[in-house]
Design a protein around this motif. Structure first.
Motif: not given
Length: 422
Positions: A283-285, A305-306, A316-317, A400-401
C-alpha cells in the motif's frame, strides 16, 4: 586520497544520527547538521531561505571588526553567544531555532543596507536576490498556510471546516462530570465548558479529543465521533475488549489469510508479493524489503525485513488489502463497523513504530491504528466505523524499521464486518 576522503564523508553523512530521529527531521548525520546544529540557517522548511545570508554578513563584520564601535562589537558577541547556545542545545526542535528568526531577519536587511547603500549596482542585485528568496519561500509554503487559514476561519475543503457536529455532541451528549483530555486542541476551551483534568469529584467518563491522528482506538479507547478531522474517543474497559474479541472469533471472518496454508517460498523481493500471496499488496513503501517463509514451534509465518536502505530516506512499509464501494473483497457499506485482527511478532531489537490500521477516504483520509509493542506472538486488534460516502478503504500493517537487522512476522490476518442496523 581526495576521493577516499570524500567517499568517507559521504558515507558518514548517510548514517543514522545517534542523537536524533526522523520525527524531528534529524534522521541522518546530514540532517543533524543541516536541520539540527545549523538549523537556524539551513532548516529551510521551517525558517525559509533567507537566513543563510547571515553567513556572508558575519564574515564581512569579522573582516572589518577593527573599524566597528564598541557597542556594535558587544551586540555582535551577544548574538553569537545566542546562536551558539541555540545551535548546540536547541538543535532538535525547530521552536527553539525559531527564537532567533525575529532577530536575524531584521539584521540581514538593516546591516545589509548599511553595507550596500553606497554600492548601487550590488545593492540592486542583492535586493533582487532577497525578493526571489522570499517569493520562492512563499510559493513553497502557500499550501501549508492556506490549510491553517481555512481551518481557522471554518471554510475550505472538507476536513478543514469548523466541526459543528462535534461541538454539539460535546455540549449535549457528554456528561458534565466527564473529563475530556485535549491533545493540543484549544477548540475544547473556546466552545465547550468541559473540564480537561480530573478534580476531586469522581470522574464518570473519560474522553480524549484530538485531530489528524488516531489514539490506538482498538485497545483502550473507542471512537465515538469524527467530524472534519477531529476525533472524540471514550475510554473503555479491557473486559469489554476481551469479550468483543471472543464474539468475533465465533463468527466467520469476511476475509482471512492463514499463512500456514500457503506454499513455502524462499527469500525474495517484497515487490513480488502478489505472485505468492495474491490477496496482499504493498500500500506504500520507502526503501526496499524482502520476505520469506519462516518456521518456528509449528508456526508458519512470513518474515519481512529491510533489504536496501536509501540515503536520508526514512524506511516505511504499509502492507495489506484495499477495497472500494464496488469491490467484492469486503463488500463494505456506509456506517459498517470494520475489525482487523493480525497475529504477529517482531524482532527484539528496539526499532521504529509497528502498527495495524484501518483507513477510509471520503473528501479526506481518516485512519484508526493500534500499536504493537513487544516481541511475542500477539493478536493485535483495531476497529473503525466506515464513514458515509466513503470512496476507498485500506487496512493492514504499518512498519518503520530502523535497520536491516529488524523484522516482523505475520501468521494470520482476519477482517470482520458488522452491519449498521440503523
Amino acid at each position: 586520497m581526495i576521493e577516499t576522503v570524500f567517499e568517507s564523508i559521504f558515507t558518514w553523512l548517510q548514517k543514522d544520527s545517534s542523537i536524533g530521529n526522523f520525527k524531528r527531521e534529524i534522521g541522518s548525520n546530514f540532517d543533524l547538521w543541516c536541520n539540527g546544529y545549523l538549523g537556524p540557517f539551513f532548516r529551510f522548511k521551517v525558517l525559509g531561505w533567507l537566513n543563510w545570508l547571515v553567513f556572508p554578513l558575519i564574515g564581512y563584520f569579522l573582516i572589518t571588526i577593527k573599524s566597528k564601535k564598541r557597542w556594535e562589537i558587544a551586540l555582535f558577541l551577544a548574538l553569537m553567544v545566542s546562536i551558539i547556545f541555540i545551535c548546540l542545545q536547541g538543535y532538535a526542535n525547530s521552536r527553539y531555532q525559531l527564537t532567533l528568526f525575529p532577530v536575524i531577519t531584521p539584521l540581514i536587511f538593516l546591516y545589509g543596507y548599511d553595507i550596500l547603500k553606497t554600492k548601487k549596482r550590488l545593492f540592486m542585485v542583492m535586493t533582487l536576490l532577497c525578493v526571489c528568496l522570499i517569493l520562492g519561500n512563499i510559493y513553497i509554503s502557500c499550501q501549508k498556510y492556506c490549510y491553517y487559514y481555512n481551518s481557522a476561519k471554518g471554510s475550505g475543503v472538507p476536513g478543514t471546516r469548523f466541526p459543528d457536529k462535534l461541538i454539539r455532541y460535546l455540549n449535549e451528549k457528554v456528561d458534565q462530570n466527564a473529563v475530556v483530555e485535549s491533545k493540543n486542541q484549544p477548540i475544547l476551551y473556546y466552545y465547550t465548558d468541559k473540564k480537561s483534568r480530573p478534580d476531586r469529584a469522581p470522574v464518570k467518563d473519560y474522553y480524549v479529543l484530538l485531530r489528524g491522528d488516531s489514539l490506538n482506538g482498538g485497545r483502550r479507547f473507542e471512537l465515538l465521533m469524527e467530524d472534519q478531522g477531529y476525533k472524540l474517543y471514550k475510554k473503555i474497559s479491557p473486559v469489554h475488549i476481551r469479550k468483543k474479541l471472543e464474539q468475533l472469533r465465533e463468527k466467520k471472518p469476511k476475509f482471512e489469510l492463514n499463512i500456514g496454508k500457503l506454499p513455502v517460498f524462499n527469500k525474495t523481493s517484497l515487490n513480488k508479493i502478489k505472485e505468492y500471496i495474491p490477496s496482499l499488496e504493498i500500500l506504500g513503501k520507502r526503501n526496499d524489503y524482502n520476505f520469506q517463509s519462516h518456521f518456528e514451534k509449528d508456526i508458519m509465518s512470513i518474515r519481512i525485513s529491510l533489504s536496501n536502505r536509501e540515503f536520508n530516506v526514512k524506511p516505511i512499509l504499509q502492507l495489506g488489502i484495499k477495497s472500494n464501494r464496488t469491490s467484492s473483497i469486503l463488500n463494505i457499506r456506509d456506517n459498517d463497523m470494520l475489525y482487523l485482527i493480525v497475529r504477529m511478532r517482531q524482532s527484539k531489537l528496539k526499532g521504529g513504530s509497528t502498527k495495524i490500521f484501518i483507513q477510509d477516504q471520503t473528501a479526506y483520509w481518516a485512519r484508526e491504528t493500534s500499536e504493537y509493542k513487544g516481541d511475542k506472538w500477539s493478536d493485535i486488534f483495531v476497529k473503525k466505523r466506515i464513514r458515509e460516502g466513503f470512496k476507498k478503504i485500506s487496512l493492514g500493517i504499518y512498519w518503520e524499521p530502523l535497520n536491516d537487522k529488524e523484522w516482523i512476522e505475520l501468521s494470520l490476518i482476519q477482517v470482520f464486518v458488522e452491519r449498521n442496523q440503523s
